[in-house]
Design a protein around this motif. Structure first.
Motif, mmCIF file in Angstrom:
data_model
loop_
_atom_site.group_PDB
_atom_site.id
_atom_site.type_symbol
_atom_site.label_atom_id
_atom_site.label_comp_id
_atom_site.label_asym_id
_atom_site.label_seq_id
_atom_site.Cartn_x
_atom_site.Cartn_y
_atom_site.Cartn_z
ATOM 1 N N ARG A 26 43.950 31.512 80.193
ATOM 2 C CA ARG A 26 43.045 30.599 80.898
ATOM 3 C C ARG A 26 42.205 31.328 81.940
ATOM 4 O O ARG A 26 41.107 30.929 82.273
ATOM 5 C CB ARG A 26 43.830 29.488 81.613
ATOM 6 N N MET A 27 42.756 32.429 82.484
ATOM 7 C CA MET A 27 42.021 33.163 83.512
ATOM 8 C C MET A 27 40.997 34.121 82.918
ATOM 9 O O MET A 27 39.933 34.319 83.473
ATOM 10 C CB MET A 27 42.988 33.932 84.433
ATOM 11 N N THR A 28 41.338 34.751 81.786
ATOM 12 C CA THR A 28 40.451 35.776 81.233
ATOM 13 C C THR A 28 39.541 35.243 80.129
ATOM 14 O O THR A 28 38.589 35.908 79.748
ATOM 15 C CB THR A 28 41.251 36.945 80.616
ATOM 16 N N HIS A 29 39.846 34.085 79.594
ATOM 17 C CA HIS A 29 39.059 33.427 78.544
ATOM 18 C C HIS A 29 39.212 34.034 77.149
ATOM 19 O O HIS A 29 38.625 33.515 76.220
ATOM 20 C CB HIS A 29 37.550 33.404 78.847
ATOM 21 N N GLN A 31 41.790 36.332 74.133
ATOM 22 C CA GLN A 31 43.147 36.765 73.804
ATOM 23 C C GLN A 31 43.413 38.242 74.082
ATOM 24 O O GLN A 31 44.483 38.593 74.568
ATOM 25 C CB GLN A 31 43.435 36.452 72.329
ATOM 26 N N ASN A 32 42.413 39.095 73.781
ATOM 27 C CA ASN A 32 42.641 40.526 74.011
ATOM 28 C C ASN A 32 42.818 40.840 75.488
ATOM 29 O O ASN A 32 43.718 41.577 75.879
ATOM 30 C CB ASN A 32 41.475 41.356 73.466
ATOM 31 N N ASP A 33 41.929 40.253 76.296
ATOM 32 C CA ASP A 33 42.014 40.500 77.741
ATOM 33 C C ASP A 33 43.305 39.915 78.311
ATOM 34 O O ASP A 33 43.914 40.499 79.207
ATOM 35 C CB ASP A 33 40.802 39.899 78.471
ATOM 36 N N ALA A 34 43.697 38.767 77.790
ATOM 37 C CA ALA A 34 44.928 38.138 78.274
ATOM 38 C C ALA A 34 46.132 39.023 77.949
ATOM 39 O O ALA A 34 47.019 39.226 78.776
ATOM 40 C CB ALA A 34 45.097 36.760 77.649
ATOM 41 N N GLU A 35 46.111 39.578 76.743
ATOM 42 C CA GLU A 35 47.210 40.447 76.340
ATOM 43 C C GLU A 35 47.258 41.703 77.221
ATOM 44 O O GLU A 35 48.333 42.106 77.686
ATOM 45 C CB GLU A 35 47.027 40.838 74.867
ATOM 46 N N ASP A 120 38.892 20.875 74.496
ATOM 47 C CA ASP A 120 38.066 20.357 75.590
ATOM 48 C C ASP A 120 38.796 20.484 76.915
ATOM 49 O O ASP A 120 38.203 20.843 77.934
ATOM 50 C CB ASP A 120 37.705 18.888 75.354
ATOM 51 N N VAL A 121 40.079 20.202 76.897
ATOM 52 C CA VAL A 121 40.874 20.314 78.126
ATOM 53 C C VAL A 121 40.919 21.786 78.558
ATOM 54 O O VAL A 121 40.721 22.117 79.726
ATOM 55 C CB VAL A 121 42.297 19.756 77.925
ATOM 56 N N LYS A 122 41.128 22.667 77.592
ATOM 57 C CA LYS A 122 41.168 24.098 77.903
ATOM 58 C C LYS A 122 39.814 24.583 78.419
ATOM 59 O O LYS A 122 39.743 25.320 79.397
ATOM 60 C CB LYS A 122 41.574 24.905 76.669
ATOM 61 N N ASP A 123 38.734 24.157 77.744
ATOM 62 C CA ASP A 123 37.396 24.568 78.188
ATOM 63 C C ASP A 123 37.119 24.082 79.599
ATOM 64 O O ASP A 123 36.568 24.811 80.422
ATOM 65 C CB ASP A 123 36.322 23.982 77.266
ATOM 66 N N ALA A 124 37.473 22.830 79.856
ATOM 67 C CA ALA A 124 37.220 22.259 81.182
ATOM 68 C C ALA A 124 37.943 23.089 82.239
ATOM 69 O O ALA A 124 37.373 23.451 83.271
ATOM 70 C CB ALA A 124 37.659 20.797 81.234
ATOM 71 N N HIS B 60 50.232 19.303 79.016
ATOM 72 C CA HIS B 60 50.564 19.385 77.595
ATOM 73 C C HIS B 60 49.528 20.199 76.807
ATOM 74 O O HIS B 60 49.875 21.043 75.995
ATOM 75 C CB HIS B 60 50.658 17.958 77.051
ATOM 76 N N LYS B 61 48.254 19.919 77.062
ATOM 77 C CA LYS B 61 47.213 20.546 76.240
ATOM 78 C C LYS B 61 46.827 21.951 76.691
ATOM 79 O O LYS B 61 46.274 22.712 75.911
ATOM 80 C CB LYS B 61 45.959 19.661 76.202
ATOM 81 N N ALA B 62 47.080 22.271 77.941
ATOM 82 C CA ALA B 62 46.636 23.584 78.424
ATOM 83 C C ALA B 62 47.701 24.652 78.236
ATOM 84 O O ALA B 62 47.432 25.825 78.409
ATOM 85 C CB ALA B 62 46.229 23.504 79.886
ATOM 86 N N ASN B 63 48.894 24.229 77.891
ATOM 87 C CA ASN B 63 49.979 25.181 77.766
ATOM 88 C C ASN B 63 49.968 25.840 76.394
ATOM 89 O O ASN B 63 50.055 25.154 75.380
ATOM 90 C CB ASN B 63 51.299 24.431 77.969
ATOM 91 N N GLU B 64 49.845 27.150 76.377
ATOM 92 C CA GLU B 64 49.910 27.860 75.096
ATOM 93 C C GLU B 64 51.370 27.934 74.669
ATOM 94 O O GLU B 64 52.214 28.399 75.429
ATOM 95 C CB GLU B 64 49.391 29.287 75.241
ATOM 96 N N LYS B 65 51.634 27.483 73.489
ATOM 97 C CA LYS B 65 53.012 27.574 73.025
ATOM 98 C C LYS B 65 53.295 28.960 72.452
ATOM 99 O O LYS B 65 54.407 29.452 72.468
ATOM 100 C CB LYS B 65 53.323 26.501 71.978
#
Lengths: 190, 85
Positions: A26-29, A31-35, A120-124, B60-65
């Motif tokens: 969520r911070m880096t937007h 997957q590679n950067d998050a890893e 949408d929740v993640k994007d927001a 629920h929706k923001a949590n990566e499983k």
């Protein structure tokens, strides 16, 4: 053979890989950067493990290292001034908007929430300015207390609370704009 | 002894404290006053219910499983490298 200390570190941190990664994403937007961010965090945490005091809050300790690592790595990118106006942020924004635009029954308002796409929740969330995003994630997604967050981000309690409250209000605005864009809300007046 | 009865919260006072209330970060007295207000004010009660649902949705929706399994390998490597030095 790994030493007892190494095994202890592994067993303490392994249960938090998924939440560390989730926050990093969520911070880096991406997957590679998050890893990369989580890898750096693991490395730093292991090197600093001697400073971890037994039986204190390991999860908060690990998140504190994640946040420091993030801020160091993204210092340049996050130093830009944030152009957000907070003056007219109000409580219950989403609820009030729903109430104004359509005379929804209460159950329909809850259905409205159910219909939000996960993306949408993640994007927001990912669109929130980073200081707000960080505290909202730590509190609302990871379930840390105000005091734990103050410790993790190294800021006074008052700062944590004001960022959290503003961040959530801002998030409700973003969700509302997604809802309109996606056509979840019909008959909207403005 | 003069002791004034604690003043009840109006809607604005509830609104001002709602986030701290939902985070369980108020004093017992404040919690009581909020819950008292919610017991007779339906509009506020509905709004608070909605906020609770919204919070659940976000969590629920923001949590990566899932997370990349390479992280587990990386963790092993970090620990073992340290061991071999």
């Amino acid at each position: 053979m790994p030493t007892a200390r190494q095994l202890e570190f592994e067993s303490l941190i392994a249960p938090h890989l998924s939440s560390l990664y989730s926050t990093a994403l969520r911070m880096t937007h991406n997957q590679n950067d998050a890893e990369d961010l989580v890898q750096d965090t693991l490395y730093k945490a292991f090197r600093a493990f001697d400073q971890y005091q037994k039986n204190t809050n390991f999860r908060a300790w690990a998140f504190r290292i994640l946040v420091n690592t993030y801020i160091t790595a993204y210092r340049k990118a996050i130093r830009q001034p944030q152009k957000v106006s907070y003056d007219d942020l109000e409580e219950f924004y989403l609820y009030k908007k729903l109430d104004e635009s359509i005379s929804l029954q209460e159950t329909a308002k809850e259905d409205f929430l159910e219909n939000f796409f996960e993306d949408d929740v993640k994007d927001a969330l990912e669109n929130l300015p980073y200081q707000f995003r960080l505290v909202v994630l730590l509190c609302d997604v990871e379930g840390f207390s105000y005091n734990e967050i103050a410790n993790i981000i190294d800021a006074p309690l008052g700062t944590v609370m004001s960022r959290l409250y503003r961040g959530r209000k801002l998030l409700q605005r973003y969700l509302w704009s997604y809802a309109k864009k996606r056509g979840y809300v019909l008959n909207e007046k403005d | 002894m003069k002791k004034t009865k604690p003043k009840k919260y109006d809607c604005a006072e509830v609104e001002k404290r709602v986030q701290a209330y939902l985070d369980n970060y108020l004093s017992d007295e404040e919690i009581l006053k909020i819950e008292d207000h919610l017991s007779y004010c339906l509009p506020c009660d509905k709004k608070v219910e909605f906020e609770i649902k919204l919070k659940e949705l976000i969590r629920h929706k923001a949590n990566e499983k899932d997370y990349p399994k390479t992280l587990e390998e990386e963790l092993k490597k970090i620990i073992e490298d340290r061991h071999s030095t």
